[in-house]
Write a protein that holds these residues in place. Structure first.
Motif, PDB file in Angstrom:
ATOM      1  N   SER A 201     -15.703  -7.596 -25.330  1.00 42.85           N
ATOM      2  CA  SER A 201     -14.450  -6.908 -25.032  1.00 42.85           C
ATOM      3  C   SER A 201     -14.662  -5.501 -24.506  1.00 42.85           C
ATOM      4  O   SER A 201     -13.809  -4.968 -23.806  1.00 42.85           O
ATOM      5  N   ALA A 202     -15.796  -4.894 -24.850  1.00 46.68           N
ATOM      6  CA  ALA A 202     -16.102  -3.534 -24.413  1.00 46.68           C
ATOM      7  C   ALA A 202     -14.931  -2.579 -24.653  1.00 46.68           C
ATOM      8  O   ALA A 202     -14.675  -1.684 -23.870  1.00 46.68           O
ATOM      9  N   ASN A 203     -14.200  -2.814 -25.728  1.00 45.59           N
ATOM     10  CA  ASN A 203     -13.094  -1.945 -26.146  1.00 45.59           C
ATOM     11  C   ASN A 203     -11.920  -1.937 -25.181  1.00 45.59           C
ATOM     12  O   ASN A 203     -11.243  -0.942 -25.029  1.00 45.59           O
ATOM     13  N   TRP A 204     -11.658  -3.041 -24.542  1.00 43.53           N
ATOM     14  CA  TRP A 204     -10.502  -3.150 -23.659  1.00 43.53           C
ATOM     15  C   TRP A 204      -9.759  -4.441 -23.989  1.00 43.53           C
ATOM     16  O   TRP A 204     -10.296  -5.358 -24.592  1.00 43.53           O
ATOM     17  N   CYS A 205      -8.539  -4.475 -23.579  1.00 44.46           N
ATOM     18  CA  CYS A 205      -7.691  -5.637 -23.822  1.00 44.46           C
ATOM     19  C   CYS A 205      -8.254  -6.842 -23.073  1.00 44.46           C
ATOM     20  O   CYS A 205      -8.593  -6.751 -21.893  1.00 44.46           O
ATOM     21  N   GLY A 206      -8.326  -7.980 -23.761  1.00 45.70           N
ATOM     22  CA  GLY A 206      -8.841  -9.195 -23.156  1.00 45.70           C
ATOM     23  C   GLY A 206      -7.906  -9.810 -22.135  1.00 45.70           C
ATOM     24  O   GLY A 206      -8.288 -10.734 -21.423  1.00 45.70           O
ATOM     25  N   ASP A 207      -6.679  -9.297 -22.017  1.00 47.02           N
ATOM     26  CA  ASP A 207      -5.725  -9.827 -21.053  1.00 47.02           C
ATOM     27  C   ASP A 207      -5.515  -8.853 -19.889  1.00 47.02           C
ATOM     28  O   ASP A 207      -5.888  -9.141 -18.765  1.00 47.02           O
ATOM     29  N   CYS A 208      -4.958  -7.695 -20.183  1.00 48.45           N
ATOM     30  CA  CYS A 208      -4.632  -6.748 -19.103  1.00 48.45           C
ATOM     31  C   CYS A 208      -5.819  -5.872 -18.706  1.00 48.45           C
ATOM     32  O   CYS A 208      -5.769  -5.170 -17.714  1.00 48.45           O
ATOM     33  N   LYS A 209      -6.885  -5.915 -19.500  1.00 48.01           N
ATOM     34  CA  LYS A 209      -8.129  -5.173 -19.229  1.00 48.01           C
ATOM     35  C   LYS A 209      -7.981  -3.649 -19.331  1.00 48.01           C
ATOM     36  O   LYS A 209      -8.889  -2.925 -18.948  1.00 48.01           O
ATOM     37  N   GLN A 210      -6.855  -3.195 -19.855  1.00 45.60           N
ATOM     38  CA  GLN A 210      -6.694  -1.756 -20.051  1.00 45.60           C
ATOM     39  C   GLN A 210      -7.588  -1.305 -21.201  1.00 45.60           C
ATOM     40  O   GLN A 210      -7.756  -2.028 -22.185  1.00 45.60           O
ATOM     41  N   THR A 211      -8.160  -0.154 -21.074  1.00 45.26           N
ATOM     42  CA  THR A 211      -8.986   0.392 -22.139  1.00 45.26           C
ATOM     43  C   THR A 211      -8.122   0.611 -23.368  1.00 45.26           C
ATOM     44  O   THR A 211      -7.004   1.123 -23.273  1.00 45.26           O
TER      45      THR A 211
ATOM     46  N   GLN B  81      -8.129   0.394 -30.863  1.00 47.08           N
ATOM     47  CA  GLN B  81      -6.983  -0.222 -31.522  1.00 47.08           C
ATOM     48  C   GLN B  81      -6.593  -1.479 -30.750  1.00 47.08           C
ATOM     49  O   GLN B  81      -5.891  -1.412 -29.753  1.00 47.08           O
ATOM     50  N   LEU B  82      -7.106  -2.595 -31.205  1.00 46.09           N
ATOM     51  CA  LEU B  82      -6.834  -3.890 -30.590  1.00 46.09           C
ATOM     52  C   LEU B  82      -6.466  -4.871 -31.690  1.00 46.09           C
ATOM     53  O   LEU B  82      -6.938  -4.760 -32.825  1.00 46.09           O
ATOM     54  N   ASP B  83      -5.627  -5.846 -31.352  1.00 45.79           N
ATOM     55  CA  ASP B  83      -5.247  -6.883 -32.303  1.00 45.79           C
ATOM     56  C   ASP B  83      -6.108  -8.114 -32.073  1.00 45.79           C
ATOM     57  O   ASP B  83      -6.413  -8.468 -30.939  1.00 45.79           O
ATOM     58  N   GLU B  84      -6.455  -8.778 -33.154  1.00 46.72           N
ATOM     59  CA  GLU B  84      -7.199 -10.021 -33.095  1.00 46.72           C
ATOM     60  C   GLU B  84      -6.199 -11.154 -32.839  1.00 46.72           C
ATOM     61  O   GLU B  84      -5.219 -11.293 -33.559  1.00 46.72           O
ATOM     62  N   HIS B  85      -6.426 -11.942 -31.803  1.00 47.78           N
ATOM     63  CA  HIS B  85      -5.527 -13.044 -31.457  1.00 47.78           C
ATOM     64  C   HIS B  85      -6.330 -14.337 -31.397  1.00 47.78           C
ATOM     65  O   HIS B  85      -7.392 -14.389 -30.782  1.00 47.78           O
ATOM     66  N   HIS B  86      -5.816 -15.379 -32.062  1.00 47.32           N
ATOM     67  CA  HIS B  86      -6.460 -16.690 -32.034  1.00 47.32           C
ATOM     68  C   HIS B  86      -6.051 -17.416 -30.753  1.00 47.32           C
ATOM     69  O   HIS B  86      -4.865 -17.601 -30.499  1.00 47.32           O
TER      70      HIS B  86
ATOM     71  N   ASN C   9     -13.071 -18.369 -30.853  1.00 49.62           N
ATOM     72  CA  ASN C   9     -11.640 -18.659 -30.765  1.00 49.62           C
ATOM     73  C   ASN C   9     -10.803 -17.382 -30.842  1.00 49.62           C
ATOM     74  O   ASN C   9      -9.591 -17.446 -31.022  1.00 49.62           O
ATOM     75  N   LEU C  10     -11.436 -16.249 -30.728  1.00 45.70           N
ATOM     76  CA  LEU C  10     -10.722 -14.976 -30.846  1.00 45.70           C
ATOM     77  C   LEU C  10     -10.788 -14.184 -29.551  1.00 45.70           C
ATOM     78  O   LEU C  10     -11.770 -14.239 -28.822  1.00 45.70           O
ATOM     79  N   ILE C  11      -9.710 -13.475 -29.305  1.00 49.14           N
ATOM     80  CA  ILE C  11      -9.670 -12.527 -28.202  1.00 49.14           C
ATOM     81  C   ILE C  11      -8.996 -11.274 -28.755  1.00 49.14           C
ATOM     82  O   ILE C  11      -8.157 -11.364 -29.653  1.00 49.14           O
ATOM     83  N   TYR C  12      -9.370 -10.133 -28.265  1.00 48.73           N
ATOM     84  CA  TYR C  12      -8.813  -8.878 -28.750  1.00 48.73           C
ATOM     85  C   TYR C  12      -7.875  -8.314 -27.699  1.00 48.73           C
ATOM     86  O   TYR C  12      -8.253  -8.130 -26.551  1.00 48.73           O
TER      87      TYR C  12
ATOM     88  N   SER D   2       0.881  -4.736 -26.704  1.00 49.61           N
ATOM     89  CA  SER D   2       1.809  -5.314 -25.745  1.00 49.61           C
ATOM     90  C   SER D   2       1.410  -6.739 -25.369  1.00 49.61           C
ATOM     91  O   SER D   2       2.245  -7.659 -25.389  1.00 49.61           O
ATOM     92  N   CYS D   3       0.158  -6.936 -25.026  1.00 46.21           N
ATOM     93  CA  CYS D   3      -0.308  -8.269 -24.642  1.00 46.21           C
ATOM     94  C   CYS D   3      -0.291  -9.229 -25.828  1.00 46.21           C
ATOM     95  O   CYS D   3      -0.010 -10.420 -25.668  1.00 46.21           O
ATOM     96  N   HIS D   4      -0.570  -8.714 -27.034  1.00 44.06           N
ATOM     97  CA  HIS D   4      -0.551  -9.574 -28.215  1.00 44.06           C
ATOM     98  C   HIS D   4       0.868 -10.062 -28.494  1.00 44.06           C
ATOM     99  O   HIS D   4       1.083 -11.243 -28.798  1.00 44.06           O
ATOM    100  N   THR D   5       1.838  -9.190 -28.335  1.00 46.57           N
ATOM    101  CA  THR D   5       3.244  -9.575 -28.522  1.00 46.57           C
ATOM    102  C   THR D   5       3.626 -10.664 -27.523  1.00 46.57           C
ATOM    103  O   THR D   5       4.258 -11.662 -27.879  1.00 46.57           O
TER     104      THR D   5
END
Length: 87
Positions: free
Chosen positions: A22-32, A41-46, A60-63, A67-70
């Motif tokens: 993840s390199a400390n960025w969102c796994g979806d939007c790629k924002q730091t 500050q990232l949420d663990e998402h299954h 099975n996890l992405i961080y 916003s993206c987790h919601t």
């Protein structure tokens, strides 16, 4: 989970996978990720929800950012609701 520390991971191997993948960025939007006391500050998402047989394994996890987790959780709920209507 919001702010991660090594002790928040099930194993040191999971922590290293998170750091390298993840390199400390969102796994979806790629924002730091925003930092709090130097920690991301990232949420663990299954990816496959646990209620559908998904595991807590790091594969099975992405961080995701809040916003993206919601959005991801809303999409899962929508898909589950649609699946119930079909059944």
């Amino acid at each position: 989970m919001g702010v991660f520390e090594i002790r928040d991971f099930r194993s040191y191997e999971d922590y290293l996978a998170w750091r390298s993948n993840s390199a400390n960025w969102c796994g979806d939007c790629k924002q730091t990720a925003r930092l709090f006391k130097g920690l991301a500050q990232l949420d663990e998402h299954h990816i496959l929800p646990r209620r559908m047989g998904g595991s807590d394994d790091s594969s099975n996890l992405i961080y995701l950012c809040k916003s993206c987790h919601t959005k991801a959780d809303a999409e899962v709920r929508r898909l589950l609701k649609g699946a119930k209507q079909i059944a």
